[in-house]
Design a protein around this motif. Structure first.
Motif, PDB file in Angstrom:
ATOM      1  N   PRO A  70      80.568  -8.583 -36.295  1.00 39.65           N
ATOM      2  CA  PRO A  70      80.782  -9.026 -34.915  1.00 39.65           C
ATOM      3  C   PRO A  70      82.162  -8.602 -34.443  1.00 39.65           C
ATOM      4  CG  PRO A  70      79.949 -10.825 -36.270  1.00 39.65           C
ATOM      5  CD  PRO A  70      80.281  -9.698 -37.192  1.00 39.65           C
ATOM      6  N   GLN A  71      82.252  -8.308 -33.158  1.00 35.07           N
ATOM      7  CA  GLN A  71      83.534  -7.888 -32.601  1.00 35.07           C
ATOM      8  C   GLN A  71      84.476  -9.083 -32.515  1.00 35.07           C
ATOM      9  OE1 GLN A  71      84.498  -4.699 -31.746  1.00 35.07           O
ATOM     10  NE2 GLN A  71      82.622  -4.174 -32.825  1.00 35.07           N
ATOM     11  N   THR A  72      85.599  -8.991 -33.162  1.00 33.89           N
ATOM     12  CA  THR A  72      86.614 -10.046 -33.100  1.00 33.89           C
ATOM     13  C   THR A  72      87.934  -9.400 -32.753  1.00 33.89           C
ATOM     14  OG1 THR A  72      85.436 -11.192 -34.847  1.00 33.89           O
ATOM     15  CG2 THR A  72      87.642 -11.975 -34.318  1.00 33.89           C
ATOM     16  N   VAL A 100      75.779 -13.298 -40.056  1.00 32.70           N
ATOM     17  CA  VAL A 100      76.393 -14.119 -39.015  1.00 32.70           C
ATOM     18  C   VAL A 100      75.585 -13.936 -37.731  1.00 32.70           C
ATOM     19  CG1 VAL A 100      78.467 -14.474 -37.608  1.00 32.70           C
ATOM     20  CG2 VAL A 100      78.684 -13.911 -40.041  1.00 32.70           C
ATOM     21  N   ARG A 101      75.281 -15.046 -37.039  1.00 31.25           N
ATOM     22  CA  ARG A 101      74.510 -14.972 -35.807  1.00 31.25           C
ATOM     23  C   ARG A 101      75.205 -14.096 -34.773  1.00 31.25           C
ATOM     24  NH1 ARG A 101      73.498 -20.564 -36.515  1.00 31.25           N
ATOM     25  NH2 ARG A 101      75.338 -20.979 -35.232  1.00 31.25           N
ATOM     26  N   LYS A 102      74.418 -13.354 -34.017  1.00 38.20           N
ATOM     27  CA  LYS A 102      74.949 -12.487 -32.980  1.00 38.20           C
ATOM     28  C   LYS A 102      75.680 -13.334 -31.934  1.00 38.20           C
ATOM     29  CE  LYS A 102      73.634  -8.768 -29.841  1.00 38.20           C
ATOM     30  NZ  LYS A 102      72.500  -7.966 -29.285  1.00 38.20           N
ATOM     31  N   GLY A 103      76.870 -12.879 -31.557  1.00 31.54           N
ATOM     32  CA  GLY A 103      77.629 -13.583 -30.537  1.00 31.54           C
ATOM     33  C   GLY A 103      78.606 -14.616 -31.066  1.00 31.54           C
ATOM     34  N   GLU A 104      78.541 -14.912 -32.380  1.00 33.41           N
ATOM     35  CA  GLU A 104      79.458 -15.894 -32.960  1.00 33.41           C
ATOM     36  C   GLU A 104      80.867 -15.319 -33.053  1.00 33.41           C
ATOM     37  OE1 GLU A 104      79.109 -18.979 -33.796  1.00 33.41           O
ATOM     38  OE2 GLU A 104      76.939 -19.239 -33.604  1.00 33.41           O
TER      39      GLU A 104
END
Length: 297
Positions: free
Chosen positions: A5-7, A92-96
């Motif tokens: 996920p993008q962080t 990890v769930r998408k958007g988390e």
């Protein structure tokens, strides 16, 4: 290949980022080290731990993860990086969004023909088990919350304190540590009353663990010393040390009598000194380690 996920975190001072995270909580009226629970107010979160190593996070990372858990209503104490969860065949769930943690690394630099290691602060991102695609809160029972009713005497804490051999006197109505006499003075137990947020027993033991943290800083033990803002930093060390130990023992940290003034004080301290929080949190973990080292194997 699954992408993480993008962080994104901007490149500004990490010390300032961490301090700002806690300041935001204080400005909301939430004291991260005083109410480390989730959901119902009488339910306590345990110290956060890493899913791969099983080790509990230390220092300021405890506060960062408690804050994230409180804001997002996470019900588990298990955290891991995107790759660590992936290694466990979890997604990890998408958007988390991940939670920032910090750690020290070293940079090698040559000076005067010598290779020196220079420590610097780095950041990483972790996700709670509740953020996994496989997590079902209705089906899973994390068994992390403490419903035990506390009684007048908490034998586990009494043994812990006794094993330190600290000199403790119950006298009058004030709690303090006298560095010169190397002695802790505690109020009579009768001076503690039940409040909306904790029992008299919890109030007594959280105050005792606060003073016991001060006790570790004596020159005979850790010999804790600070430069500027000595009093404020040492007080925050004791606040955090007590909070960390209370979490281990399943005790609510007693709410301060004037919470608004208390929060305002710490906001001013942290805004004035961006290094205070990380220093105090690190020293608090060292103090707890020292006390645990005095326990029988």
């Amino acid at each position: 290949m699954i992408q993480a996920p993008q962080t994104t975190f901007n490149r500004r001072d990490i010390h300032q980022q961490v301090t700002d995270t806690i300041i935001q909580q204080l400005e909301k009226g939430v004291i991260p080290w005083q109410k480390p629970w989730n959901g119902a107010e009488n339910r306590l979160m345990a110290l956060p731990k890493n899913l791969t190593t099983g080790k509990k996070y230390r220092g300021v990372n405890i506060l960062l993860l408690w804050t994230s858990a409180f804001n997002n209503e996470f019900l588990t104490d298990e955290w891991g990086s995107f790759l660590q969860w992936q290694d466990k065949k979890e997604a990890v769930r998408k958007g988390e969004k991940g939670t920032m943690i910090v750690y020290f690394d070293t940079l090698e630099k040559e000076e005067d023909g010598e290779l020196k290691k220079i420590p610097f602060l780095k950041q990483s991102v972790v996700f709670n088990r509740c953020q996994l695609a496989s997590y079902d809160s209705a089906a899973e029972n994390p068994n992390l919350l403490n419903d035990t009713s506390l009684v007048e005497r908490i034998e586990q804490v009494d043994k812990f304190v006794t094993n330190t051999s600290a000199v403790i006197e119950n006298l009058g109505f004030g709690a303090f540590y006298d560095r010169d006499d190397d002695k802790i003075t505690m109020p009579y137990k009768e001076a503690f009353n039940n409040t909306e947020h904790c029992t008299a027993t919890e109030g007594y033991y959280s105050a005792l663990l606060h003073e016991l943290t001060h006790w570790t800083g004596n020159s005979k033990r850790i010999d804790r010393k600070f430069g500027d803002n000595v009093y404020a930093t040492e007080e925050l060390v004791a606040e955090l040390g007590a909070a960390f130990m209370c979490a281990e023992f399943g005790i609510n940290v007693a709410e301060k009598s004037n919470t608004a003034a208390y929060i305002d004080y710490w906001l001013n301290v942290l805004k004035d000194n961006k290094h205070c929080l990380l220093t105090a949190a690190s020293e608090a973990s060292k103090a707890v380690d020292f006390l645990q080292g005095l326990q029988p194997t």
